[in-house]
Scaffold this motif. Structure first.
Motif, PDB file in Angstrom:
ATOM      1  N   THR A  56       4.879  -4.874   7.454  1.00 61.66           N
ATOM      2  CA  THR A  56       6.301  -4.236   7.563  1.00 61.66           C
ATOM      3  C   THR A  56       5.637  -2.410   7.259  1.00 61.66           C
ATOM      4  O   THR A  56       5.174  -2.377   6.141  1.00 61.66           O
ATOM      5  N   CYS A  57       6.105  -1.756   8.159  1.00 60.13           N
ATOM      6  CA  CYS A  57       6.130  -0.355   8.011  1.00 60.13           C
ATOM      7  C   CYS A  57       7.194   0.245   7.529  1.00 60.13           C
ATOM      8  O   CYS A  57       8.234   0.261   8.131  1.00 60.13           O
ATOM      9  N   VAL A  58       7.082   0.888   6.156  1.00 56.14           N
ATOM     10  CA  VAL A  58       8.103   1.297   5.514  1.00 56.14           C
ATOM     11  C   VAL A  58       8.976   2.532   6.286  1.00 56.14           C
ATOM     12  O   VAL A  58      10.073   2.698   6.595  1.00 56.14           O
ATOM     13  N   TRP A  59       7.969   3.618   6.889  1.00 55.98           N
ATOM     14  CA  TRP A  59       8.674   4.702   7.374  1.00 55.98           C
ATOM     15  C   TRP A  59       7.529   5.507   8.199  1.00 55.98           C
ATOM     16  O   TRP A  59       6.282   5.389   7.487  1.00 55.98           O
ATOM     17  N   SER A  60       7.847   6.219   8.930  1.00 55.79           N
ATOM     18  CA  SER A  60       7.142   7.240   9.442  1.00 55.79           C
ATOM     19  C   SER A  60       7.607   7.931  10.447  1.00 55.79           C
ATOM     20  O   SER A  60       8.478   7.839  11.363  1.00 55.79           O
ATOM     21  N   LEU A  61       7.394   9.492  10.588  1.00 53.67           N
ATOM     22  CA  LEU A  61       8.032  10.416  11.600  1.00 53.67           C
ATOM     23  C   LEU A  61       7.116  10.926  12.380  1.00 53.67           C
ATOM     24  O   LEU A  61       6.836  11.878  13.182  1.00 53.67           O
ATOM     25  N   HIS A  62       5.811  10.164  12.425  1.00 51.42           N
ATOM     26  CA  HIS A  62       4.567  10.647  13.328  1.00 51.42           C
ATOM     27  C   HIS A  62       4.997  10.053  14.844  1.00 51.42           C
ATOM     28  O   HIS A  62       5.813   9.116  14.863  1.00 51.42           O
ATOM     29  N   VAL A 116       0.711  -1.303   0.159  1.00 53.86           N
ATOM     30  CA  VAL A 116      -0.183  -0.060   0.078  1.00 53.86           C
ATOM     31  C   VAL A 116       0.842   1.330   0.150  1.00 53.86           C
ATOM     32  O   VAL A 116       1.477   1.541   0.803  1.00 53.86           O
ATOM     33  N   GLY A 117       0.781   2.090  -1.142  1.00 59.62           N
ATOM     34  CA  GLY A 117       1.546   3.400  -1.343  1.00 59.62           C
ATOM     35  C   GLY A 117       0.747   4.558  -0.661  1.00 59.62           C
ATOM     36  O   GLY A 117      -0.175   4.420   0.362  1.00 59.62           O
ATOM     37  N   ARG A 118       0.907   5.531  -1.471  1.00 61.24           N
ATOM     38  CA  ARG A 118       0.015   6.835  -0.916  1.00 61.24           C
ATOM     39  C   ARG A 118      -1.430   6.689  -0.996  1.00 61.24           C
ATOM     40  O   ARG A 118      -1.991   6.329  -2.007  1.00 61.24           O
ATOM     41  N   SER A 124      -1.243 -12.304   3.677  1.00 58.79           N
ATOM     42  CA  SER A 124      -0.058 -12.648   4.712  1.00 58.79           C
ATOM     43  C   SER A 124       1.030 -11.978   4.877  1.00 58.79           C
ATOM     44  O   SER A 124       1.754 -12.002   5.834  1.00 58.79           O
ATOM     45  N   LEU A 125       1.203 -11.102   3.745  1.00 57.80           N
ATOM     46  CA  LEU A 125       2.465 -10.234   3.885  1.00 57.80           C
ATOM     47  C   LEU A 125       1.922  -8.794   3.377  1.00 57.80           C
ATOM     48  O   LEU A 125       1.374  -8.762   2.237  1.00 57.80           O
ATOM     49  N   THR A 126       1.837  -7.787   4.359  1.00 59.87           N
ATOM     50  CA  THR A 126       1.461  -6.393   3.704  1.00 59.87           C
ATOM     51  C   THR A 126       2.438  -5.570   4.040  1.00 59.87           C
ATOM     52  O   THR A 126       3.439  -5.848   4.818  1.00 59.87           O
ATOM     53  N   VAL A 127       2.646  -4.561   3.360  1.00 59.32           N
ATOM     54  CA  VAL A 127       3.777  -3.443   3.160  1.00 59.32           C
ATOM     55  C   VAL A 127       2.761  -2.028   3.262  1.00 59.32           C
ATOM     56  O   VAL A 127       2.055  -1.916   2.570  1.00 59.32           O
ATOM     57  N   ASP A 128       3.209  -1.574   4.517  1.00 56.40           N
ATOM     58  CA  ASP A 128       2.572  -0.161   4.689  1.00 56.40           C
ATOM     59  C   ASP A 128       3.421   1.092   4.229  1.00 56.40           C
ATOM     60  O   ASP A 128       4.468   1.167   4.949  1.00 56.40           O
ATOM     61  N   SER A 129       3.482   1.687   3.025  1.00 55.32           N
ATOM     62  CA  SER A 129       4.081   2.667   2.527  1.00 55.32           C
ATOM     63  C   SER A 129       3.316   3.967   2.688  1.00 55.32           C
ATOM     64  O   SER A 129       3.861   5.018   1.793  1.00 55.32           O
ATOM     65  N   THR A 130       2.441   3.960   3.392  1.00 52.06           N
ATOM     66  CA  THR A 130       1.431   5.349   3.254  1.00 52.06           C
ATOM     67  C   THR A 130       2.233   6.382   4.063  1.00 52.06           C
ATOM     68  O   THR A 130       1.790   7.410   3.731  1.00 52.06           O
ATOM     69  N   GLY A 131       2.998   6.096   5.102  1.00 51.86           N
ATOM     70  CA  GLY A 131       3.534   7.397   5.742  1.00 51.86           C
ATOM     71  C   GLY A 131       2.803   7.897   6.739  1.00 51.86           C
ATOM     72  O   GLY A 131       3.032   9.055   7.260  1.00 51.86           O
ATOM     73  N   THR A 132       1.246   7.403   6.938  1.00 51.16           N
ATOM     74  CA  THR A 132       0.343   8.013   7.865  1.00 51.16           C
ATOM     75  C   THR A 132      -0.135   7.006   8.839  1.00 51.16           C
ATOM     76  O   THR A 132      -0.076   5.982   8.608  1.00 51.16           O
ATOM     77  N   PRO A 133      -0.573   7.488  10.304  1.00 54.04           N
ATOM     78  CA  PRO A 133      -0.927   6.452  11.039  1.00 54.04           C
ATOM     79  C   PRO A 133      -2.453   5.860  10.549  1.00 54.04           C
ATOM     80  O   PRO A 133      -2.571   4.706  10.688  1.00 54.04           O
ATOM     81  N   GLN A 134      -3.131   6.728   9.780  1.00 55.36           N
ATOM     82  CA  GLN A 134      -4.471   6.330   9.331  1.00 55.36           C
ATOM     83  C   GLN A 134      -4.144   5.075   8.465  1.00 55.36           C
ATOM     84  O   GLN A 134      -4.816   3.990   8.438  1.00 55.36           O
ATOM     85  N   GLY A 135      -3.120   5.220   7.396  1.00 56.89           N
ATOM     86  CA  GLY A 135      -2.797   4.208   6.576  1.00 56.89           C
ATOM     87  C   GLY A 135      -2.118   2.703   7.143  1.00 56.89           C
ATOM     88  O   GLY A 135      -2.521   1.844   6.661  1.00 56.89           O
ATOM     89  N   LEU A 136      -1.180   3.141   8.242  1.00 58.13           N
ATOM     90  CA  LEU A 136      -0.947   1.825   8.860  1.00 58.13           C
ATOM     91  C   LEU A 136      -2.125   1.175   9.457  1.00 58.13           C
ATOM     92  O   LEU A 136      -2.216  -0.084   9.337  1.00 58.13           O
ATOM     93  N   ARG A 137      -3.071   1.820  10.008  1.00 61.73           N
ATOM     94  CA  ARG A 137      -4.138   0.839  10.645  1.00 61.73           C
ATOM     95  C   ARG A 137      -5.142   0.214   9.543  1.00 61.73           C
ATOM     96  O   ARG A 137      -5.286  -0.633   9.925  1.00 61.73           O
TER      97      ARG A 137
END
Length: 419
Positions: free
Chosen positions: A339-345, A251-253, A313-326
């Motif tokens: 796996t969460c790619v990145w976030s500075l929240h 999942v991207g933006r 079974s394998l997901t990638v969070d590349s949204t960069g947002t808390p809402q996206g990660l959830r």
């Protein structure tokens, strides 16, 4: 040297041009709680070493007779220009100086150019590159002058306990988050968009470019491609061994007007396919990214139709947002991995109870690029992945200000500049 506004309009009515922050708006945003929290991360340890390094850089820059070179500097208001700056020199017997041959934009670079990150401007851009070695210290044994090498964006010594364990992104010899192309936030190591780049630990950091691999294709290995690899490779083989039909959801933006670009999700999808996954989907709010996924034979999905996303079974969070990660966690299957790619929240409100009941494993953290670079380059050398298929523009250093201004248009995914 002309200045090029990074948000320059490239057509009569281009869609979704992300606006640059003015100088006052950029500096005001650096004082928000989120930005101040992020600014404190590099200061968790070795504050004295970081200050000493900054003083040494400033003194060296003022030294009479110091040779100079051009470097691409990003300033508030989306202004980009080549500037005359001090040329790097060998920092010791273990060091090398390299000449960048191909430099790629990172998914964070557009946001940095537009002043929409916690990294203070001005800064010297560029942290993904393939280069030619021009000078080596007397203790360097693994590379010679003239060799073509891939340069990791993180600085690592190769011999501290973290580096020996493979955690090169957490090298203990240098301050936290020591890296190229992030200005003060990275420790003033310089940027790859310049005539020369200093590498303090040549034997530990530099990886030879395999024969037959184009520098422009491999430019992103120094960060984004390796970042994509670590999201997939540590988890997918085990899942496929248990179920060859394992779903992979990347999942991207989530919106169509985002300063972050989406090359990493597309690289991750390529790598998942290369490692044997048949069912790979990429979500992104931008039509250009979904179209590129289709060209790569990857299933594109739209964010607003999230109820139709597979439970994977394998997901990638590349949204960069808390809402996206959830949202990505909600689509992670029982006993699956996210796996969460990145976030500075500062916080995300993770659904702990639901994740506990479903036995979801969540990995949050930075990549250790130098450790996985040889494996990624092997995938390229054997033709199993083709990162160049993600690139949307390749041009020369001389066109860098204009090309990077165009990169700030929402249709851009990956820009590569060659020297």
């Amino acid at each position: 040297m002309t200045t090029e506004p990074a948000a320059r309009r490239t057509g009569a009515n281009p869609p979704n041009v992300v606006r640059a922050r003015s100088g006052p708006a950029h500096y005001a945003a650096l004082l928000t709680p989120r930005a101040l929290s992020a600014a404190g991360l590099p200061l968790q340890r070795d504050v004295g070493l970081r200050v000493t390094q900054a003083i040494a850089v400033a003194r060296a820059a003022r030294r009479p007779g110091r040779s100079r070179m051009r470097g691409l500097i990003a300033r508030p208001g989306g202004r980009l220009a080549w500037q005359s700056i001090p040329a790097p020199e060998l920092t010791g017997p273990e060091a090398a100086v390299v000449r960048p041959l191909a430099v790629a934009t990172c998914d964070l670079d557009r946001a940095m150019m537009l002043g929409r990150t916690p990294f203070p401007l001005p800064l010297h851009l560029g942290h993904e590159c393939v280069a030619e070695v021009t000078e080596v210290g007397e203790a360097v044994t693994s590379v010679r002058v003239g060799d073509r090498v891939v340069v990791p964006f993180q600085i690592s010594c190769g011999r501290c306990p973290a580096c020996r364990t493979g955690y090169t992104g957490s090298c203990r010899t240098v301050p936290p988050t020591a890296m190229y192309g992030f200005g003060l936030g990275g420790g003033l190591w310089g940027g790859a968009l310049g005539d020369l780049l200093a590498v303090p630990y040549a034997d530990a950091m530099l990886v030879p470019l395999p024969p037959g691999v184009d520098p422009a294709s491999a430019a992103g290995v120094g960060d984004n491609i390796c970042d994509a690899y670590r999201q997939i490779a540590p988890h997918l083989p085990r899942l496929l061994a248990a179920d060859p039909a394992t779903e992979v959801l990347i999942v991207g933006r989530l919106d169509d007007h985002n300063p972050l670009t989406s090359s990493t999700p597309l690289y991750a999808a390529q790598i998942a396919r290369a490692l044997g996954a048949r069912n790979v989907s990429v979500v992104d709010g931008r039509a250009a990214v979904r179209k590129r996924a289709t060209l790569l034979d990857i299933q594109p999905l739209e964010p607003r139709r999230h109820r139709s996303w597979p439970t994977a079974s394998l997901t990638v969070d590349s949204t960069g947002t808390p809402q996206g990660l959830r949202r990505v966690l909600a689509h992670t299957a029982p006993d699956g991995t996210c796996t969460c790619v990145w976030s500075l929240h500062r916080r995300a409100g993770i659904p702990l109870a639901a994740s506990y009941v479903r036995n979801v494993t969540l990995h949050i953290g930075r990549s250790h690029v130098r450790t996985v670079m040889p494996e990624v380059l092997d995938l390229m050398a054997t033709g199993r992945i083709q990162p160049e298929l993600v690139t949307t523009l390749t041009t020369t250093f001389d066109r860098a200000p204009r090309a990077l201004a165009e990169h700030c248009h929402d249709d851009a995914i990956k820009t590569v500049l060659t020297n």
